[in-house]
Structures are given as structure tokens and as C-alpha cells.
Design a protein around this motif. Structure first.
Motif, PDB file in Angstrom:
ATOM      1  N   SER A   1     -35.869  99.723 -33.711  1.00  0.00           N
ATOM      2  CA  SER A   1     -34.860  98.840 -34.473  1.00  0.00           C
ATOM      3  C   SER A   1     -33.592  99.715 -34.924  1.00  0.00           C
ATOM      4  CB  SER A   1     -35.727  98.352 -35.857  1.00  0.00           C
ATOM      5  OG  SER A   1     -36.235  99.464 -36.720  1.00  0.00           O
ATOM      6  N   LEU A   2     -32.700  99.125 -35.539  1.00  0.00           N
ATOM      7  CA  LEU A   2     -31.620  99.832 -35.915  1.00  0.00           C
ATOM      8  C   LEU A   2     -31.769 100.703 -37.087  1.00  0.00           C
ATOM      9  CD1 LEU A   2     -28.494 100.361 -35.852  1.00  0.00           C
ATOM     10  CD2 LEU A   2     -28.001  98.406 -37.523  1.00  0.00           C
ATOM     11  N   PRO A   3     -32.786 100.472 -37.984  1.00  0.00           N
ATOM     12  CA  PRO A   3     -33.427 101.499 -38.892  1.00  0.00           C
ATOM     13  C   PRO A   3     -33.673 102.673 -38.413  1.00  0.00           C
ATOM     14  CG  PRO A   3     -33.707  99.149 -39.844  1.00  0.00           C
ATOM     15  CD  PRO A   3     -33.215  99.018 -38.586  1.00  0.00           C
ATOM     16  N   GLN A   4     -34.679 102.622 -37.398  1.00  0.00           N
ATOM     17  CA  GLN A   4     -35.308 103.542 -36.738  1.00  0.00           C
ATOM     18  C   GLN A   4     -34.080 104.230 -35.808  1.00  0.00           C
ATOM     19  OE1 GLN A   4     -38.009 100.917 -34.435  1.00  0.00           O
ATOM     20  NE2 GLN A   4     -39.773 102.128 -35.388  1.00  0.00           N
ATOM     21  N   ILE A   5     -33.471 103.847 -35.422  1.00  0.00           N
ATOM     22  CA  ILE A   5     -31.948 104.712 -34.828  1.00  0.00           C
ATOM     23  C   ILE A   5     -31.378 105.378 -35.685  1.00  0.00           C
ATOM     24  CG2 ILE A   5     -29.951 104.475 -33.375  1.00  0.00           C
ATOM     25  CD1 ILE A   5     -31.275 102.070 -32.074  1.00  0.00           C
ATOM     26  N   THR A   6     -31.220 104.650 -36.905  1.00  0.00           N
ATOM     27  CA  THR A   6     -30.449 105.530 -38.072  1.00  0.00           C
ATOM     28  C   THR A   6     -31.539 106.789 -38.449  1.00  0.00           C
ATOM     29  OG1 THR A   6     -29.640 103.592 -38.660  1.00  0.00           O
ATOM     30  CG2 THR A   6     -29.691 105.117 -40.285  1.00  0.00           C
ATOM     31  N   HIS A   7     -32.542 106.474 -38.670  1.00  0.00           N
ATOM     32  CA  HIS A   7     -33.366 107.735 -38.983  1.00  0.00           C
ATOM     33  C   HIS A   7     -33.276 109.039 -37.910  1.00  0.00           C
ATOM     34  CE1 HIS A   7     -36.851 109.803 -40.531  1.00  0.00           C
ATOM     35  NE2 HIS A   7     -37.426 109.920 -39.411  1.00  0.00           N
ATOM     36  N   ILE A   8     -33.280 108.740 -36.845  1.00  0.00           N
ATOM     37  CA  ILE A   8     -32.884 109.595 -35.870  1.00  0.00           C
ATOM     38  C   ILE A   8     -31.757 110.288 -35.909  1.00  0.00           C
ATOM     39  CG2 ILE A   8     -32.466 110.128 -33.221  1.00  0.00           C
ATOM     40  CD1 ILE A   8     -34.463 107.767 -32.645  1.00  0.00           C
ATOM     41  N   PHE A   9     -30.485 109.541 -36.258  1.00  0.00           N
ATOM     42  CA  PHE A   9     -29.257 110.059 -36.256  1.00  0.00           C
ATOM     43  C   PHE A   9     -28.927 110.933 -37.818  1.00  0.00           C
ATOM     44  CE2 PHE A   9     -28.020 107.615 -32.751  1.00  0.00           C
ATOM     45  CZ  PHE A   9     -26.901 108.044 -32.474  1.00  0.00           C
ATOM     46  N   LEU A  10     -29.753 110.467 -38.691  1.00  0.00           N
ATOM     47  CA  LEU A  10     -29.617 111.106 -40.025  1.00  0.00           C
ATOM     48  C   LEU A  10     -30.480 112.406 -39.956  1.00  0.00           C
ATOM     49  CD1 LEU A  10     -30.390 108.224 -42.609  1.00  0.00           C
ATOM     50  CD2 LEU A  10     -28.217 109.468 -42.111  1.00  0.00           C
ATOM     51  N   ALA A  11     -31.293 112.760 -38.880  1.00  0.00           N
ATOM     52  CA  ALA A  11     -32.229 113.864 -38.802  1.00  0.00           C
ATOM     53  C   ALA A  11     -31.655 115.223 -37.835  1.00  0.00           C
ATOM     54  CB  ALA A  11     -33.474 113.486 -38.291  1.00  0.00           C
ATOM     55  N   LEU A  12     -29.946 114.652 -37.242  1.00  0.00           N
ATOM     56  CA  LEU A  12     -29.471 115.481 -36.499  1.00  0.00           C
ATOM     57  C   LEU A  12     -29.259 116.865 -37.131  1.00  0.00           C
ATOM     58  CD1 LEU A  12     -27.505 112.853 -34.481  1.00  0.00           C
ATOM     59  CD2 LEU A  12     -29.318 114.106 -33.560  1.00  0.00           C
ATOM     60  N   PRO A  13     -29.028 118.160 -36.606  1.00  0.00           N
ATOM     61  CA  PRO A  13     -28.262 119.025 -37.329  1.00  0.00           C
ATOM     62  C   PRO A  13     -27.163 118.956 -37.545  1.00  0.00           C
ATOM     63  CG  PRO A  13     -28.888 119.529 -35.068  1.00  0.00           C
ATOM     64  CD  PRO A  13     -29.514 117.970 -35.178  1.00  0.00           C
ATOM     65  N   ARG A  14     -26.258 118.360 -36.572  1.00  0.00           N
ATOM     66  CA  ARG A  14     -24.711 118.077 -36.924  1.00  0.00           C
ATOM     67  C   ARG A  14     -24.418 116.566 -36.614  1.00  0.00           C
ATOM     68  NH1 ARG A  14     -21.535 122.752 -36.281  1.00  0.00           N
ATOM     69  NH2 ARG A  14     -19.799 121.409 -36.881  1.00  0.00           N
ATOM     70  N   LYS A  15     -23.853 115.863 -37.281  1.00  0.00           N
ATOM     71  CA  LYS A  15     -23.648 114.310 -37.315  1.00  0.00           C
ATOM     72  C   LYS A  15     -22.471 113.960 -36.747  1.00  0.00           C
ATOM     73  CE  LYS A  15     -27.231 113.923 -40.854  1.00  0.00           C
ATOM     74  NZ  LYS A  15     -27.527 115.516 -40.799  1.00  0.00           N
ATOM     75  N   PRO A  16     -22.352 112.809 -36.301  1.00  0.00           N
ATOM     76  CA  PRO A  16     -20.964 111.888 -35.714  1.00  0.00           C
ATOM     77  C   PRO A  16     -20.384 112.026 -37.348  1.00  0.00           C
ATOM     78  CG  PRO A  16     -22.750 110.803 -35.016  1.00  0.00           C
ATOM     79  CD  PRO A  16     -23.541 111.772 -35.723  1.00  0.00           C
ATOM     80  N   ARG A  17     -18.915 111.805 -36.932  1.00  0.00           N
ATOM     81  CA  ARG A  17     -18.141 111.697 -38.289  1.00  0.00           C
ATOM     82  C   ARG A  17     -18.457 110.219 -38.989  1.00  0.00           C
ATOM     83  NH1 ARG A  17     -11.524 112.017 -38.678  1.00  0.00           N
ATOM     84  NH2 ARG A  17     -11.175 111.520 -41.178  1.00  0.00           N
ATOM     85  N   TYR A  18     -18.462 109.294 -38.156  1.00  0.00           N
ATOM     86  CA  TYR A  18     -19.059 108.075 -38.817  1.00  0.00           C
ATOM     87  C   TYR A  18     -20.385 107.342 -38.709  1.00  0.00           C
ATOM     88  CZ  TYR A  18     -13.928 107.825 -38.320  1.00  0.00           C
ATOM     89  OH  TYR A  18     -12.358 107.954 -38.654  1.00  0.00           O
ATOM     90  N   ILE A  19     -21.294 108.336 -39.486  1.00  0.00           N
ATOM     91  CA  ILE A  19     -22.493 108.274 -39.344  1.00  0.00           C
ATOM     92  C   ILE A  19     -23.072 106.915 -39.638  1.00  0.00           C
ATOM     93  CG2 ILE A  19     -22.646 108.928 -41.619  1.00  0.00           C
ATOM     94  CD1 ILE A  19     -25.119 109.909 -38.727  1.00  0.00           C
TER      95      ILE A  19
END
Length: 246
Positions: free
Chosen positions: A81-99
Motif C-alpha cells: 500500500s502507499l502507507p507501506q511504501i511511505t514507511h520504507i522511504f521514511l526509514a531511508l538514511p538519506r531521503k528524496p527532497r520531496y519526501i
């Protein structure tokens, strides 16, 4: 084309020939560049996420995701789901600018690869024209003309694929801050502006405008920086009017 433009074009094309492909895909983690080359879906994901962040971060993100979840399989990501993908991105050591937008972009490129290309991202470009590939990338949320243009240019570099000569005439540069700055300082663009940069590249190398994208970006990133450009180290120094350089 006058002599100075001809020299500028020739220098840029020579730089393009000598560029190591790794220079176009810088990363901050050992193994990240090789991972991207080996996984076309990783290339597509990073390309679509390339908005406002340093290149080194963007091209490393797929590798970080792989290390976090243990795979980089679009079929498996498509089940999230989109929330699950969001969780993956929030756990990245460095994130995209438009998180906040990145998870949706990732979800859309995943669905595109799965639903239209049977889970094989390389089918986006295999046996297709550059125009078709560009249009495909433009259907992904957050991907604009610049990113779509960059995608077709980098596909040739990353996967030893060559589009037709007719395709090349339609392949523009991605007008990012580095390429726009260099084209303006060279006196080829009237301003640091996206359309000015695109038109300048078309005038400079009409047979393949996108061919000068890599060398322009590299010169802007390493030498012709926003402040304190190292003009004496630049191969274009003798023909550059240094517009806007203080």
C-alpha cells in the motif's frame, strides 16, 4: 555556426566520449552504482525520483531500499500500500527532497512496470523509440519533461542502447541548475532559464542536443560552480565569455 560555438561543441563532444559512465551515476554507497546498472527497475525508480536532490543521493536510494527490505522486485513492491511504501522511504538514511511525493512516484513507476511491461523494466525501452520511452516516463506522477528527457539520454549510457538518428534529433537536455548555468556563462543561452537552455543545446548540436547534457552537467558540477568557478581548469576557458561570473 561561428568558430567559438564550433569549438565549444567539439570540446563538449570530446568530454562526452571520455566520460566514464560512473560519472553520470554517482553514489554514496559502495555497490550502489553496480546495483543500479544490474537492475533496470532501480534505474527507472531513481530516474523518476530525481527532483531537487543531489545526484549521489538519488542513485543510491534503490540500493538503500534493497538493503532495507531484502529485494528490489517490482512484483513484490506492487503488493504494498502507499502507507507501506511511505514507511520504507521514511526509514531511508538519506531521503528524496520531496519526501511526501516520492512514495506515490515510486508506487506509480512500480505499477507501470508490472501492469504494462510484465515486471520487466527494460521493456520500457527495448525495441521502442526514444519518443515512446519519453512519453512512458511522462505518465508517472512527478515526472516532467526534464526528467523524461534525461531518462532517454541515460538509457543509452547505462545499457549500451542506441536510439535512431531521427530519435537523437528529438532528444533534449535536462535543463538542471548545472547545465543552465554553464550554457548561460558560455553565452549560448540569454538567461539561466530552462527553455533558453534547451534551445541553446538544440542550436549547439542539432543532430543530437542531448549528447551535450552529460558534459555540461559535469562541467557545472565540478568546475563551473555557482560560486568561485575554476575557470583556469576548464577546457572551455579560452572561448567562454564568462557571463555572470563575478
Amino acid at each position: 555556426m561561428d568558430d567559438s560555438m564550433l569549438k565549444i561543441r567539439n570540446v563538449l563532444l570530446e568530454v562526452s566520449k571520455q566520460m566514464d559512465v560512473e560519472e553520470l551515476f554517482p553514489t554514496v554507497a559502495p555497490g550502489a552504482s553496480a546495483f543500479m546498472h544490474q537492475h533496470p527497475f532501480a534505474f527507472c525508480a531513481a530516474t523518476c525520483l530525481d527532483r531537487g536532490a543531489k545526484a549521489e543521493i538519488i542513485w543510491t536510494i534503490p540500493y538503500w531500499i534493497f538493503k532495507q527490505v531484502g529485494h528490489f522486485d517490482p512484483l513484490k513492491f506492487n503488493l504494498l500500500s502507499l502507507p507501506q511504501i511511505t514507511h520504507i522511504f521514511l526509514a531511508l538514511p538519506r531521503k528524496p527532497r520531496y519526501i511526501n511525493a516520492a512514495p506515490r512516484t515510486f508506487q506509480e513507476i512500480t505499477r507501470l512496470v508490472v501492469e504494462k511491461f510484465d515486471g520487466d523494466a527494460s521493456r520500457i525501452w527495448t525495441g521502442r523509440t526514444a519518443l515512446e520511452v519519453r512519453r512512458t516516463f511522462l505518465t508517472v506522477y512527478g515526472v516532467g519533461p526534464g526528467i523524461a528527457s534525461m531518462a532517454v539520454i541515460l538509457i543509452e549510457k547505462a545499457y549500451n542502447l542506441r536510439f535512431s538518428d531521427l530519435d537523437h534529433t528529438r532528444m533534449d537536455i535536462k535543463p538542471d541548475v548545472n547545465t543552465m548555468r554553464v550554457l548561460y556563462r558560455l553565452g549560448l543561452a540569454a538567461a539561466v532559464d530552462e527553455m533558453e537552455a534547451v534551445m541553446a543545446a538544440r542550436n549547439l548540436n542539432p543532430a543530437f542536443p542531448g549528447e551535450v547534457d552529460g558534459p555540461l552537467w559535469l562541467v557545472g558540477k565540478q568546475i563551473c560552480t555557482a560560486s568561485r568557478p575554476a575557470c583556469r581548469l576548464c577546457l572551455l576557458d579560452s572561448v567562454c565569455p564568462k557571463m555572470g561570473v563575478m
